[in-house]
Structures are given as C-alpha cells and as structure tokens.
Scaffold this motif. Sequence first.
Motif, PDB file in Angstrom:
ATOM      1  N   VAL A 402       0.839  -1.203   0.000  1.00 11.81           N
ATOM      2  CA  VAL A 402       0.000   0.000   0.000  1.00 11.81           C
ATOM      3  C   VAL A 402       0.879   1.260   0.000  1.00 11.81           C
ATOM      4  O   VAL A 402       0.682   2.169  -0.809  1.00 11.81           O
ATOM      5  CB  VAL A 402      -0.955   0.002   1.213  1.00 11.81           C
ATOM      6  CG1 VAL A 402      -1.674   1.354   1.318  1.00 11.81           C
ATOM      7  CG2 VAL A 402      -1.968  -1.123   1.091  1.00 11.81           C
ATOM      8  N   THR A 403       1.835   1.309   0.904  1.00 11.37           N
ATOM      9  CA  THR A 403       2.662   2.520   1.029  1.00 11.37           C
ATOM     10  C   THR A 403       3.484   2.778  -0.243  1.00 11.37           C
ATOM     11  O   THR A 403       3.631   3.925  -0.681  1.00 11.37           O
ATOM     12  CB  THR A 403       3.602   2.406   2.232  1.00 11.37           C
ATOM     13  OG1 THR A 403       2.817   2.172   3.420  1.00 11.37           O
ATOM     14  CG2 THR A 403       4.411   3.682   2.429  1.00 11.37           C
ATOM     15  N   SER A 404       3.993   1.713  -0.854  1.00 11.07           N
ATOM     16  CA  SER A 404       4.819   1.896  -2.057  1.00 11.07           C
ATOM     17  C   SER A 404       3.991   2.272  -3.280  1.00 11.07           C
ATOM     18  O   SER A 404       4.554   2.645  -4.318  1.00 11.07           O
ATOM     19  CB  SER A 404       5.619   0.622  -2.345  1.00 11.07           C
ATOM     20  OG  SER A 404       4.774  -0.458  -2.635  1.00 11.07           O
ATOM     21  N   ALA A 405       2.669   2.197  -3.168  1.00 10.31           N
ATOM     22  CA  ALA A 405       1.808   2.643  -4.264  1.00 10.31           C
ATOM     23  C   ALA A 405       1.488   4.128  -4.192  1.00 10.31           C
ATOM     24  O   ALA A 405       0.920   4.707  -5.127  1.00 10.31           O
ATOM     25  CB  ALA A 405       0.503   1.842  -4.269  1.00 10.31           C
ATOM     26  N   LEU A 406       1.869   4.774  -3.087  1.00  9.81           N
ATOM     27  CA  LEU A 406       1.654   6.218  -2.944  1.00  9.81           C
ATOM     28  C   LEU A 406       2.687   6.979  -3.773  1.00  9.81           C
ATOM     29  O   LEU A 406       3.890   6.686  -3.685  1.00  9.81           O
ATOM     30  CB  LEU A 406       1.798   6.650  -1.488  1.00  9.81           C
ATOM     31  CG  LEU A 406       0.623   6.368  -0.552  1.00  9.81           C
ATOM     32  CD1 LEU A 406       1.032   6.671   0.873  1.00  9.81           C
ATOM     33  CD2 LEU A 406      -0.604   7.183  -0.945  1.00  9.81           C
ATOM     34  N   VAL A 407       2.242   7.954  -4.543  1.00 11.20           N
ATOM     35  CA  VAL A 407       3.180   8.731  -5.371  1.00 11.20           C
ATOM     36  C   VAL A 407       2.993  10.245  -5.214  1.00 11.20           C
ATOM     37  O   VAL A 407       3.681  11.014  -5.873  1.00 11.20           O
ATOM     38  CB  VAL A 407       3.058   8.341  -6.848  1.00 11.20           C
ATOM     39  CG1 VAL A 407       3.573   6.921  -7.066  1.00 11.20           C
ATOM     40  CG2 VAL A 407       1.623   8.469  -7.358  1.00 11.20           C
ATOM     41  N   ASP A 408       2.084  10.685  -4.362  1.00  9.38           N
ATOM     42  CA  ASP A 408       1.938  12.127  -4.180  1.00  9.38           C
ATOM     43  C   ASP A 408       2.775  12.626  -3.030  1.00  9.38           C
ATOM     44  O   ASP A 408       3.308  11.828  -2.256  1.00  9.38           O
ATOM     45  CB  ASP A 408       0.486  12.521  -3.991  1.00  9.38           C
ATOM     46  CG  ASP A 408      -0.055  12.184  -2.620  1.00  9.38           C
ATOM     47  OD1 ASP A 408       0.625  11.444  -1.865  1.00  9.38           O
ATOM     48  OD2 ASP A 408      -1.159  12.624  -2.295  1.00  9.38           O
TER      49      ASP A 408
END
Length: 408
Positions: A402-408
């Motif tokens: 989940v965390t590694s899918a954050l890009v903002d």
Amino acid sequence: MAQLKVDAEPAEVGFDPQRLARIDEHFARYVDDGRLAGWTVAVARRDRVVHLTHHGLADVEAARPVGDDTLWRIYSMTKPITSVAALMLLERGLLALTDPVSLYLPAFADLRVYRGGAAANPGTEPATEPVRIWHLLTHTAGLTYGFHHAHPVDEMYRSRGFEFGVPAGMDLAAACNAWAAIPLVHQPGAEWNYSVATDVLGRVVEVVSGRPLDAFLDEEVLRPLDMTDTGFGAADPDRLAALYVPKPGGGLHRHDRMGDAALRDPTFLSGGGGLVSSAADYHAFTRMLARGGELDGVRLLSPRTVAYATRNHLPGGADLQEFGRPIFAESAFQGVGFGLGFSVVVDAAAGKSLTSAGEYAWGGLASTAFYVDPTEEITAMFLTQLMPSSTHPIRPQLRTLVTSALVD
C-alpha cells in the motif's frame, strides 16, 4: 447495512494504479499455491475507497467464492471495538483510567503475582498495586492467554480450560472471577503481556453500563455505525467463511471444531475475540477512527480521545521489544508501542516497516488485520480465515504494497 464500494480513482488520492494492482497480484499467489482459501482487501485514503478486491473461496469445500457479503471471524479485531466502548464510558465520566478494576469486579481485589515454581504449586506474592482500567486497555495488567505456552501461569490457564476460549457453559462474569483467582504473570503495570485483559474490560463495560456486552455494543457502537452484520455468533452459515489451518507439507485443513462456534449464540461474550463481521462493517469502524471518532454525522468519541488512545502509553515511551514479553501477539514488537486498545508505531525505521510513525492497528487469530495511518490518511484491511495469524507475513506485506503505491 454499511456499504463498501470503490468511490475514487487511484490518481485522485495520490496512488499509482499499477502499483496498487500489485496488492492483488501478490496475494493472489497465496490462493493459487494453496496457502489461503480466499481473501478481501480494502484500501482507502482521505475517506475514499480506492481499492477493493475479493479473491478465491470463502468455503473451499462448497466452492463458494468470497464476495461483498462474506462474514469473517475477526477474533482479536474485536478488541479495538470493546476498547472504544470503554472509552465512550470514560468520556461520560462513568469510569476513569486510574480506577481499580476491583471497583467494578470485586474478585480483582487482593490479587497474587507469580514468583516462581511449577504451575501445580506456584510461589506467589501480593500485587503491589491494583490492576487498573488502563492496565486492561494496554495489556499491562499481568493477565495472560493459555495458548502462549510461554510461562507457568499460561499452563495454569490451560489446566482450568482457558486456552482458545473458556470451559463449556461458562459466561463472562464467571470467567473473570476464575482469571482473578489465578496468579498474575507480573506485577500490574510492570510489563506488557498479550492477554484476556480486553475480555475483562468487556465485563467492566457490562457492570458500568448495566447491560450485557452484546447489547451495549449493538446499541452504542454497531447500530450507530450501521454495522448490522457484526455480532457475537449465530452467523449466517451461507455467508460465513470457513476456518482453515495449514496442513503439514502444504495446503489447508478445514477447522470446523473451532470454526463452528461462530454459528451458535455464545454463553461467553468475548470482548477480546468473539465478533463476526463483514468487510463493509469493519471498514465503517476504521473510517470512524480515521475521522476522529465520527462517521456520517454519528459521533462515538471526541477527536481528542481518539488521538489520546492511539498514542503510545507504555511507560517511558518504550516499545514492545523493551517492555513486552517475547510471546506471539498480533503485532511486531520492534519500534511498536501500545495505546488504549491499539498497537502504535513509534519508530518505523526500528520496526523495519514501510509505514508512518503514529500508525495504529491490530489483527486477529485467523490472519485478519487492519491499520490506520493518520499521516498518509490511509486505512487498509485484509480479511481471510487462516489460523494462526503468525503463519504468513501478510501484515507487513500489506503495508509495503500500500505505502509503495503512494506517489503524491
């Protein structure tokens, strides 16, 4: 009935859709190679559901797929719900964190603490201070679980019928009286030991409110949050997922002897592990927490209370590695503290977990888990039915994906 559906595109709330899809790709392999029967995963950010997937079978033998209406034994994910109930009574001035438990449960007066010797003939000493409400909420009371197999007091619990549950026909009041007659593992407040403390807390809720625990939770927590699929037992057999354990050498074995308890109305109302729930219902609960105690105009707790409960309450800011006994619990120990009903990340680097300081969470015996990351405004949940939850590293993998899918 609470509804759960995707209501945001990943990019709208700062996720890369291709990276978010890795969650499904990764956990699909657990089903494909026979490690899990099936699962549901839900991820939300800024109060919008961005990812919701079901995969595999809720019941392998019946070939019934996991779906929106699947019911799951959440076991220890019951604990945060019971803790919220106690915090609601705290806010009403009906109890205090420093109150001795014996004020409500007289059997908890004059407790003894284990000093040494065999389980059949232990040496004990008096408790140096009372077990208090905050000890129950933080698992520092000195109580234990029979299934730990780590201490002579654990053996005392097992010898009296307390391992995974209680003796047949015993209710919550009688169980609490029985636990109070067994020596504590340690002095109150001296260590952290995962235990039946939240079950005792559920009995305190009964005494303070004047209502059975199932009635209080239904009237004060579950129905106000529209969690109509959540309750103690008597689950719909056509919706309830089957419970499994790993087979030696691979594959799954159905565990109906323990799993079928969820199909019956229980005598023992376990505030520590007795609830059955759905993905939509538990998501409503995590939304309430993430929104500071309020959901869709219904407020259960003050934002200040939620913030206070989800900070580390272990003495001196210690983590579980420093202050806890080396036993299994529904959390990592390194870099993780404990609040009033939740694990709390105090040092993500020390815990080697790709998450944020301040993340709070808990899980259940059948490998269910949730967490709330206030920094990133994320809630995430994984539901399946494989026990024990230590079988696979599902929780840290979920956080990483989940965390590694954050890009903002």
